[in-house]
Write an enzyme that holds these catalytic residues in place. Structure first.
Site, PDB file in Angstrom:
ATOM      1  N   CYS A   6      -5.355 -23.839 -61.918  1.00  0.00           N
ATOM      2  CA  CYS A   6      -6.381 -24.710 -62.007  1.00  0.00           C
ATOM      3  C   CYS A   6      -6.161 -25.759 -60.767  1.00  0.00           C
ATOM      4  CB  CYS A   6      -6.372 -25.602 -63.280  1.00  0.00           C
ATOM      5  SG  CYS A   6      -7.648 -26.852 -63.009  1.00  0.00           S
ATOM      6  N   CYS A   9      -5.790 -29.257 -61.798  1.00  0.00           N
ATOM      7  CA  CYS A   9      -4.350 -29.569 -62.412  1.00  0.00           C
ATOM      8  C   CYS A   9      -3.309 -29.855 -61.048  1.00  0.00           C
ATOM      9  CB  CYS A   9      -3.855 -28.453 -63.099  1.00  0.00           C
ATOM     10  SG  CYS A   9      -4.504 -28.353 -64.837  1.00  0.00           S
ATOM     11  N   ASP A  32     -14.987 -36.053 -53.309  1.00  0.00           N
ATOM     12  CA  ASP A  32     -15.291 -34.753 -53.347  1.00  0.00           C
ATOM     13  C   ASP A  32     -15.212 -34.057 -52.010  1.00  0.00           C
ATOM     14  OD1 ASP A  32     -17.373 -32.877 -55.295  1.00  0.00           O
ATOM     15  OD2 ASP A  32     -17.148 -32.334 -53.321  1.00  0.00           O
ATOM     16  N   HIS A  48      -5.710 -30.866 -68.677  1.00  0.00           N
ATOM     17  CA  HIS A  48      -6.491 -30.032 -68.630  1.00  0.00           C
ATOM     18  C   HIS A  48      -7.417 -29.733 -69.667  1.00  0.00           C
ATOM     19  CE1 HIS A  48      -7.799 -26.031 -66.578  1.00  0.00           C
ATOM     20  NE2 HIS A  48      -7.736 -25.698 -67.678  1.00  0.00           N
ATOM     21  N   ASN A  88     -21.304 -30.983 -64.800  1.00  0.00           N
ATOM     22  CA  ASN A  88     -21.871 -29.557 -65.023  1.00  0.00           C
ATOM     23  C   ASN A  88     -20.826 -29.133 -65.911  1.00  0.00           C
ATOM     24  OD1 ASN A  88     -23.623 -29.774 -63.052  1.00  0.00           O
ATOM     25  ND2 ASN A  88     -21.892 -29.580 -61.353  1.00  0.00           N
ATOM     26  N   GLY A  94     -23.813 -24.754 -63.754  1.00  0.00           N
ATOM     27  CA  GLY A  94     -23.305 -24.909 -62.313  1.00  0.00           C
ATOM     28  C   GLY A  94     -22.015 -25.318 -62.091  1.00  0.00           C
ATOM     29  N   HIS A  99     -12.142 -27.558 -64.752  1.00  0.00           N
ATOM     30  CA  HIS A  99     -11.322 -28.495 -65.507  1.00  0.00           C
ATOM     31  C   HIS A  99     -12.189 -29.819 -65.481  1.00  0.00           C
ATOM     32  CE1 HIS A  99      -7.243 -31.073 -65.122  1.00  0.00           C
ATOM     33  NE2 HIS A  99      -8.411 -31.921 -65.458  1.00  0.00           N
ATOM     34  N   HIS A 101     -14.563 -32.781 -65.126  1.00  0.00           N
ATOM     35  CA  HIS A 101     -14.665 -33.998 -64.176  1.00  0.00           C
ATOM     36  C   HIS A 101     -16.228 -34.398 -64.181  1.00  0.00           C
ATOM     37  CE1 HIS A 101     -15.913 -30.075 -62.312  1.00  0.00           C
ATOM     38  NE2 HIS A 101     -16.593 -30.506 -61.729  1.00  0.00           N
ATOM     39  N   HIS A 103     -18.912 -36.143 -61.738  1.00  0.00           N
ATOM     40  CA  HIS A 103     -19.355 -36.675 -60.281  1.00  0.00           C
ATOM     41  C   HIS A 103     -19.896 -37.940 -60.434  1.00  0.00           C
ATOM     42  CE1 HIS A 103     -19.404 -32.387 -58.519  1.00  0.00           C
ATOM     43  NE2 HIS A 103     -19.255 -32.009 -59.918  1.00  0.00           N
TER      44      HIS A 103
HETATM   45  P1  AMP Z   1     -18.555 -28.545 -60.228  1.00  0.00           P
HETATM   46  O1  AMP Z   1     -17.599 -27.563 -60.985  1.00  0.00           O
HETATM   47  O2  AMP Z   1     -19.789 -27.580 -59.936  1.00  0.00           O
HETATM   48  O3  AMP Z   1     -19.125 -29.702 -61.080  1.00  0.00           O
HETATM   49  O4  AMP Z   1     -18.239 -28.973 -58.725  1.00  0.00           O
HETATM   50  C1  AMP Z   1     -16.660 -28.989 -58.452  1.00  0.00           C
HETATM   51  C2  AMP Z   1     -16.672 -29.959 -57.420  1.00  0.00           C
HETATM   52  O5  AMP Z   1     -15.475 -29.775 -56.779  1.00  0.00           O
HETATM   53  C3  AMP Z   1     -17.597 -29.376 -55.731  1.00  0.00           C
HETATM   54  O6  AMP Z   1     -18.472 -30.429 -55.810  1.00  0.00           O
HETATM   55  C4  AMP Z   1     -16.681 -29.240 -55.032  1.00  0.00           C
HETATM   56  O7  AMP Z   1     -17.192 -29.836 -53.735  1.00  0.00           O
HETATM   57  C5  AMP Z   1     -15.280 -30.007 -55.395  1.00  0.00           C
HETATM   58  N1  AMP Z   1     -14.110 -29.311 -55.060  1.00  0.00           N
HETATM   59  C6  AMP Z   1     -13.377 -28.479 -55.007  1.00  0.00           C
HETATM   60  N2  AMP Z   1     -12.342 -28.246 -54.623  1.00  0.00           N
HETATM   61  C7  AMP Z   1     -12.097 -29.373 -54.319  1.00  0.00           C
HETATM   62  C8  AMP Z   1     -10.813 -30.262 -53.523  1.00  0.00           C
HETATM   63  N3  AMP Z   1      -9.859 -29.478 -53.109  1.00  0.00           N
HETATM   64  N4  AMP Z   1     -10.892 -31.559 -53.376  1.00  0.00           N
HETATM   65  C9  AMP Z   1     -12.193 -32.321 -53.751  1.00  0.00           C
HETATM   66  N5  AMP Z   1     -13.106 -31.791 -54.351  1.00  0.00           N
HETATM   67  C10 AMP Z   1     -13.060 -30.387 -54.399  1.00  0.00           C
HETATM   68 ZN    ZN Z   2      -6.876 -28.124 -64.859  1.00  0.00          ZN
END
Ligand code: AMP
Ligand code: ZN
Length: 116
Positions: A6, A9, A32, A48, A88, A94, A99, A101, A103
């Site tokens: 992950c 993680c 992001d 996680h 999401n 989407g 994991h 999170h 936004h």
């Molecule tokens: P979602 O799973 O669709 O809610 O969005 C995942 C978000 O994680 C997206 O907006 C990506 O741009 C962001 N993302 C993915 N990898 C990284 C990273 N290494 N650092 C910061 N943001 C990330």
């Molecule tokens: Zn995780």
């Protein structure tokens, strides 16, 4: 609790870099990598948890902590006129990183959707 494949993680563990703006014993918050607004943060529980679908009553205080932190972070980022939060859930919602999170977005008028 860490899931070896992950990406979040790995960020929590410090194994991958992030542009971190806040951390405590329960969550980390970082920018992001592909921002959709001038301010686009991700609030990530250290634990996680895959998505909202996997939340259990043991997570109630963590979730309350996250929600109460959001306006504080928004203010810290200069978002004095409001902000948007997005979670999401699942492929159909989407979700790309599995994991949980939140936004936190803001900084320009990006929102066309209104309930009037
Ligand atoms: P979602 O799973 O669709 O809610 O969005 C995942 C978000 O994680 C997206 O907006 C990506 O741009 C962001 N993302 C993915 N990898 C990284 C990273 N290494 N650092 C910061 N943001 C990330
Ligand atoms: Zn995780």
């Amino acid at each position: 609790m860490k899931e070896s494949n992950c990406i979040f993680c790995k960020i929590v563990a410090g194994e991958l870099p992030s542009n971190q703006v806040y951390q405590d014993d329960q969550v980390i918050v970082f920018k992001d990598i592909n921002p959709k607004a001038p301010v686009h943060l991700l609030m990530v529980p250290r634990e996680h948890i895959i998505s909202l679908n996997e939340l259990q009553s043991q997570h109630d205080s963590l979730i309350a902590h996250c929600l109460r932190l959001l306006p504080q972070l928004a203010k810290q980022q200069g978002l004095n006129n409001g902000f948007r939060t997005v979670i999401n859930t699942g492929a159909g919602g989407g979700q790309i990183v599995f994991h949980l999170h939140i936004h936190l977005l803001g900084g320009i008028v990006i929102f066309t959707h209104r309930c009037t």
